[in-house]
Design a protein around this motif. Sequence first.
Motif, mmCIF file in Angstrom:
data_model
loop_
_atom_site.group_PDB
_atom_site.id
_atom_site.type_symbol
_atom_site.label_atom_id
_atom_site.label_comp_id
_atom_site.label_asym_id
_atom_site.label_seq_id
_atom_site.Cartn_x
_atom_site.Cartn_y
_atom_site.Cartn_z
ATOM 1 N N ALA A 51 0.821 -1.208 0.000
ATOM 2 C CA ALA A 51 0.000 0.000 0.000
ATOM 3 C C ALA A 51 0.860 1.266 0.000
ATOM 4 O O ALA A 51 0.606 2.205 -0.775
ATOM 5 C CB ALA A 51 -0.930 -0.004 1.212
ATOM 6 N N ASP A 54 2.749 1.816 -3.287
ATOM 7 C CA ASP A 54 1.899 2.403 -4.315
ATOM 8 C C ASP A 54 1.510 3.838 -3.973
ATOM 9 O O ASP A 54 1.360 4.673 -4.870
ATOM 10 C CB ASP A 54 0.664 1.533 -4.527
ATOM 11 C CG ASP A 54 1.021 0.184 -5.138
ATOM 12 O OD1 ASP A 54 2.169 0.021 -5.604
ATOM 13 O OD2 ASP A 54 0.156 -0.712 -5.143
ATOM 14 N N ALA A 55 1.375 4.140 -2.676
ATOM 15 C CA ALA A 55 1.110 5.523 -2.279
ATOM 16 C C ALA A 55 2.279 6.417 -2.654
ATOM 17 O O ALA A 55 2.089 7.544 -3.131
ATOM 18 C CB ALA A 55 0.844 5.595 -0.781
ATOM 19 N N LEU A 60 -2.595 4.958 -7.391
ATOM 20 C CA LEU A 60 -3.738 4.787 -6.508
ATOM 21 C C LEU A 60 -4.751 3.808 -7.092
ATOM 22 O O LEU A 60 -4.997 3.791 -8.287
ATOM 23 C CB LEU A 60 -4.396 6.138 -6.237
ATOM 24 C CG LEU A 60 -3.445 7.252 -5.768
ATOM 25 C CD1 LEU A 60 -4.224 8.508 -5.449
ATOM 26 C CD2 LEU A 60 -2.605 6.799 -4.573
ATOM 27 N N THR A 64 -4.332 0.940 -2.342
ATOM 28 C CA THR A 64 -4.284 2.138 -1.498
ATOM 29 C C THR A 64 -5.656 2.520 -0.953
ATOM 30 O O THR A 64 -5.749 3.366 -0.061
ATOM 31 C CB THR A 64 -3.709 3.334 -2.279
ATOM 32 O OG1 THR A 64 -4.541 3.600 -3.417
ATOM 33 C CG2 THR A 64 -2.285 3.066 -2.730
ATOM 34 N N THR A 104 -1.660 11.943 -1.810
ATOM 35 C CA THR A 104 -1.683 10.525 -2.139
ATOM 36 C C THR A 104 -2.747 9.861 -1.263
ATOM 37 O O THR A 104 -3.555 10.536 -0.634
ATOM 38 C CB THR A 104 -0.291 9.878 -1.976
ATOM 39 O OG1 THR A 104 -0.332 8.560 -2.523
ATOM 40 C CG2 THR A 104 0.156 9.834 -0.528
ATOM 41 N N ARG A 105 -2.753 8.550 -1.240
ATOM 42 C CA ARG A 105 -3.769 7.835 -0.459
ATOM 43 C C ARG A 105 -3.160 6.552 0.084
ATOM 44 O O ARG A 105 -2.368 5.892 -0.591
ATOM 45 C CB ARG A 105 -4.976 7.507 -1.332
ATOM 46 C CG ARG A 105 -6.140 6.880 -0.565
ATOM 47 C CD ARG A 105 -7.309 6.534 -1.499
ATOM 48 N NE ARG A 105 -7.700 7.671 -2.306
ATOM 49 C CZ ARG A 105 -7.824 7.652 -3.638
ATOM 50 N NH1 ARG A 105 -7.592 6.537 -4.310
ATOM 51 N NH2 ARG A 105 -8.190 8.724 -4.291
ATOM 52 N N ALA A 106 -3.542 6.216 1.313
ATOM 53 C CA ALA A 106 -3.156 4.933 1.904
ATOM 54 C C ALA A 106 -4.233 4.541 2.898
ATOM 55 O O ALA A 106 -4.755 5.396 3.627
ATOM 56 C CB ALA A 106 -1.803 5.035 2.595
#
Length: 199
Positions: A51, A54-55, A60, A64, A104-106
């Motif tokens: 995760a 990829d973040a 995404l 994530t 970003t996202r996680a």
Amino acid sequence: MTDPTLDLGPQARIVARLAAGVTDAQLVDGTPCPRYAVHHLLGHLAGLSVAFRDAGRKDLGGTTDTSPDAALPDLRPGWREDLPAVLGELAEAWRDPLAWTGMTRAGGVDLPGEVAGAVAADELVIHGWDLARATGQEYAPDPAALEAAHAFLLAAAAEPGRDGGEGIFGPVVPVPSGAPLLDRAVGLSGRDPGWTPKA
């Protein structure tokens, strides 16, 4: 603010060495995370490595978007080869200065890149301690990653609702101000630095 020049590689390698030191018999043992046996903890480390890799790449999607609480993590076949590989990929992703910028996202949460990097450092440092303590291994985290994790946890400790144990951390465990930085970080994460496996 986390330094965008922070290299997660040394801490990722420490976690990989700890994972390599886990015996098959220890996979069912308890950990400082109440819901996790060692095999769950290792599964969580594998999942978070993917995760946060990829973040860092800003790639995404499914990896994530999934909350860490969506299901109890577990190991997959081939984890002894896969875990060190994804830990290395995580570190490599965050060597790109662009990983620390923008959003970003996680774990299904949108957050600034520099915050995501700090969370990744925290995850590696604290879960490294969890794994070492659960399996009786010596543990000395990377000093730079430990500093970043402690700073993140110190800020998180001030969040509303923390005293009730809501969110991703339990209530802060008081630790003497003169205690080692690792013990203070562990206490801020909601763990007892004196935790030992049950006999």
